[in-house]
Motif scaffolding. Structure first.
Motif, short mmCIF file in Angstrom:
data_model
loop_
_atom_site.label_atom_id
_atom_site.label_comp_id
_atom_site.label_asym_id
_atom_site.label_seq_id
_atom_site.Cartn_x
_atom_site.Cartn_y
_atom_site.Cartn_z
N ALA A 40 61.58 46.59 34.08
CA ALA A 40 61.26 47.10 35.20
C ALA A 40 60.77 47.99 35.87
O ALA A 40 60.63 49.04 36.31
CB ALA A 40 61.67 46.44 35.37
N ASP A 41 61.67 49.61 34.78
CA ASP A 41 60.91 50.87 34.92
C ASP A 41 59.85 51.29 34.45
O ASP A 41 59.22 52.51 34.55
CB ASP A 41 62.22 51.47 34.08
N THR A 42 58.93 50.27 33.60
CA THR A 42 57.56 51.14 33.32
C THR A 42 56.79 50.69 34.10
O THR A 42 56.57 49.80 34.53
CB THR A 42 57.55 50.55 31.89
N PRO A 43 55.25 51.29 33.91
CA PRO A 43 54.83 50.59 34.88
C PRO A 43 53.54 48.80 34.61
O PRO A 43 53.15 48.77 35.07
CB PRO A 43 53.27 51.76 34.56
N GLU A 44 54.09 48.64 33.22
CA GLU A 44 53.75 47.26 32.68
C GLU A 44 54.06 46.06 33.48
O GLU A 44 53.70 45.60 33.03
CB GLU A 44 53.80 47.25 31.00
N ALA A 45 55.14 46.48 34.53
CA ALA A 45 55.39 45.85 34.81
C ALA A 45 54.83 45.05 35.84
O ALA A 45 55.69 43.96 36.94
CB ALA A 45 57.44 46.01 35.77
N VAL A 46 53.72 45.30 36.95
CA VAL A 46 53.02 44.63 37.49
C VAL A 46 52.28 43.37 36.76
O VAL A 46 52.09 43.50 35.72
CB VAL A 46 51.59 46.06 37.89
N PRO A 47 52.11 42.62 37.87
CA PRO A 47 51.88 41.30 36.62
C PRO A 47 50.19 41.47 36.39
O PRO A 47 49.21 41.81 36.96
CB PRO A 47 51.78 40.34 38.24
N VAL A 48 50.75 40.71 35.28
CA VAL A 48 49.39 40.76 34.52
C VAL A 48 47.57 39.96 35.16
O VAL A 48 46.62 40.41 34.69
CB VAL A 48 49.89 40.91 33.61
N THR A 49 48.37 39.17 35.91
CA THR A 49 47.32 38.20 36.62
C THR A 49 46.04 38.83 37.06
O THR A 49 45.03 37.80 37.90
CB THR A 49 48.00 36.77 37.02
N ALA A 50 46.90 39.85 38.25
CA ALA A 50 46.14 40.54 39.10
C ALA A 50 45.45 41.32 38.58
O ALA A 50 44.14 41.00 39.43
CB ALA A 50 47.45 40.96 40.10
N ARG A 51 45.17 41.60 37.03
CA ARG A 51 44.21 42.77 36.69
C ARG A 51 42.87 41.50 36.72
O ARG A 51 41.81 42.17 37.19
CB ARG A 51 44.82 42.97 35.83
N PRO A 52 43.67 40.98 36.26
CA PRO A 52 41.80 39.78 35.95
C PRO A 52 41.08 39.35 36.76
O PRO A 52 39.89 39.42 37.50
CB PRO A 52 42.27 39.14 35.38
N GLN A 53 41.81 39.21 37.88
CA GLN A 53 40.93 38.59 39.81
C GLN A 53 40.88 39.91 40.03
O GLN A 53 39.67 39.86 40.42
CB GLN A 53 42.23 38.33 40.38
N ALA A 54 41.16 41.04 39.85
CA ALA A 54 40.52 42.13 40.18
C ALA A 54 39.21 42.32 39.75
O ALA A 54 37.97 42.58 40.54
CB ALA A 54 41.89 43.04 40.32
N ARG A 55 39.36 41.97 37.72
CA ARG A 55 37.87 42.84 37.69
C ARG A 55 36.79 41.68 37.97
O ARG A 55 35.82 41.80 37.58
CB ARG A 55 38.40 42.61 36.39
N LYS A 56 36.91 40.56 38.06
CA LYS A 56 35.91 39.55 38.34
C LYS A 56 35.49 39.55 39.75
O LYS A 56 34.25 39.26 40.18
CB LYS A 56 36.74 37.93 38.04
N PHE A 57 36.47 40.05 40.55
CA PHE A 57 36.04 40.19 42.03
C PHE A 57 35.37 41.45 41.88
O PHE A 57 34.24 41.66 42.57
CB PHE A 57 36.95 40.60 42.54
N LEU A 58 35.39 42.30 41.49
CA LEU A 58 34.43 44.00 40.88
C LEU A 58 32.83 42.97 40.32
O LEU A 58 32.43 43.90 40.32
CB LEU A 58 34.75 44.97 40.61
N ALA A 59 33.38 42.49 39.24
CA ALA A 59 31.91 41.75 38.50
C ALA A 59 31.13 41.54 39.72
O ALA A 59 30.10 41.51 39.86
CB ALA A 59 32.44 41.37 37.77
N TRP A 60 32.51 40.88 40.57
CA TRP A 60 31.18 39.88 41.34
C TRP A 60 30.73 39.99 42.50
O TRP A 60 28.97 39.97 42.74
CB TRP A 60 31.86 38.19 41.60
N LEU A 61 31.03 41.54 43.16
CA LEU A 61 30.44 42.68 44.24
C LEU A 61 29.12 42.94 43.05
O LEU A 61 27.66 43.17 43.88
CB LEU A 61 31.27 43.62 44.06
N ARG A 62 29.00 43.25 42.28
CA ARG A 62 28.29 44.07 41.11
C ARG A 62 26.80 43.15 40.64
O ARG A 62 25.50 43.80 41.34
CB ARG A 62 28.72 44.90 40.19
N GLN A 63 27.13 41.59 41.12
CA GLN A 63 26.59 40.97 40.09
C GLN A 63 25.12 39.99 41.44
O GLN A 63 24.28 40.22 41.50
CB GLN A 63 26.83 39.78 39.81
N HIS A 64 26.64 40.58 43.03
CA HIS A 64 25.52 40.23 44.22
C HIS A 64 25.88 41.48 45.40
O HIS A 64 25.86 41.37 46.62
CB HIS A 64 26.22 38.71 44.56
N ARG A 65 25.36 42.62 44.40
CA ARG A 65 25.34 43.71 45.70
C ARG A 65 24.20 43.84 46.54
O ARG A 65 24.16 43.97 48.39
CB ARG A 65 25.73 44.97 44.83
#
Length: 408
Positions: free
Chosen positions: A18-43
């Protein structure tokens, strides 16, 4: 112990993942990438949506913003000092309320109306006698609200200013036989003015009243705009008096002169008009005296001397300067209080009593240290010298006491 091949995290120095930065849930990153990709596609669609939302917010804000102005006694002012409520009431009773912004427009509305009534509130005294005469001659009935002394004089109706409504009369009774006042009953009197002449109603004492009507009945002077304002209209008989005075004609010209009428009418007085005749000779003389003073005191006394800043002033000089000020003002009590407070602070620090120590604590500690009676030290410190000579002797005794404590 086996570690999963998909878990690439390494334990920290304490062995905690838990002391390392990788302790953040890994499921949040794919969702953020999908949202950014959707914004680029429908800008383009996103930008259009933002513009539409901003336009809607602007339209809604414009519609919800309060309409009207903030001019006192204006029928477009919905504030406490406005008269929008009275304008709405008169409109529902079939009265056409005209609100001209300039003198010429008000005169045209009066001449084109059907037996029009004029409400005039010239709070700055802008209109002159010719303009007032033209307005009164064109109107069938005139109601002047809280006129200034110049306006009352220019009306030339026999009505005179007679003071203000006393504070002890927040409510006024009609006290006259005028039909409008009798039907309305009590009205608000606080903050109003009283007038004498003609038929006076709502009197506080004598013959002066807050409502004065000329002998021919065409001109009425009302000395309190609160009777017509939004804040007090629903109290007492204010609304009844306002409607009866202003609602008898199908056309009502509600005229509030502004500064724009000064340039048109030219009735405003300049400083030269208001100044007395002898001021014309005083002005050049003052200029001459000022020039003589400049020549006398404005000459150079040698080259400028630059001194580095900030200037360091020794503490002893500051103390001596303050002592001289106390001496000049004979402030024996203030000097005594300062000497006593300074002694107690220094003794408290020497005796290590802390910032919360009182004067009694300091006196008791000093007595124990010196082996003396606390009563004598208390009497010395709490003494009130009555003369400057005694103050000097007392300060010397305090200095001796402080030295004895400091040397222990």
């Amino acid at each position: 112990m086996s570690v999963s091949a998909t878990d690439t995290r390494q334990p920290g120095p304490a062995g905690s993942l838990a002391d390392t930065p990788e302790a953040v849930p890994v499921t949040a990153r794919p969702q953020a990438r999908k949202f950014l990709a959707w914004l680029r596609q429908h800008r383009g669609l996103t930008a259009a949506g933002v513009l539409v939302a901003a336009a809607l917010a602007l339209v809604i804000g414009t519609q919800l913003a309060p309409k009207g102005d903030t001019i006192p006694l204006s029928v477009h002012n919905a504030g406490p000092d406005g008269a929008r409520a009275l304008g709405e009431i008169l409109g529902r009773h079939g009265v056409s309320v005209h609100t001209p912004a300039r003198f010429d427009a008000a005169l045209n509305d009066l001449r084109s109306g059907s037996s029009p009534t004029l409400l005039l509130y010239d709070r700055n005294g802008i209109l002159g006698e010719p303009q007032l005469a033209a307005l009164i001659s064109a109107a069938d009935k005139v109601v002047v609200v809280s006129p200034r002394l110049e306006t009352v004089t220019a009306l030339d109706s026999g009505i005179r200013q007679a003071g203000v409504v006393p504070d002890g009369f927040p409510v006024l009774e009609p006290g006259c036989t005028h039909p409008d006042a009798e039907a309305a009953g009590q009205v608000t009197g606080q903050g109003g003015f009283v007038y004498d002449g003609g038929t006076s109603c709502y009197r506080t004492a004598g013959t002066a009243g807050m409502l004065a009507v000329s002998n021919d009945g065409r001109l009425a002077v009302l000395g309190n705009r609160a009777v017509l304002g939004n804040d007090k209209l629903d109290e007492l008989g204010n609304a009844a008096l306002a409607v009866r005075m202003l609602g008898k004609s199908p056309d009502l010209v509600w005229y509030l002169p502004s500064l724009e009428d000064v340039a048109v009418t030219g009735s405003g007085k300049t400083l030269d008009d208001l100044a007395p005749d002898w001021a014309r000779f005083l002005g050049p003389w003052l200029v001459l005296v000022a020039l003589a003073a400049v020549l006398w005191r404005g000459r150079r006394h040698g080259p400028l001397v630059f001194e580095p800043l900030p200037v360091v002033v020794k503490a002893v000089e500051t103390a001596e300067g303050r002592a001289r000020l106390y001496q000049d003002s004979r402030s024996i009590g203030q000097a005594r209080d300062n000497l006593r407070a300074g002694l107690l602070v220094r003794l408290s620090g020497k005796l290590r009593l802390g910032p919360g120590a009182t004067a009694e604590d300091t006196i008791a500690a000093a007595a124990r240290l010196l082996g003396m009676d606390a009563t004598a030290i208390r009497a010395l410190i709490n003494e009130h010298p009555a003369t400057e000579a005694r103050l000097v002797a007392w300060s010397q005794a305090l200095n001796k006491l402080e030295k004895e404590v400091m040397t222990r």
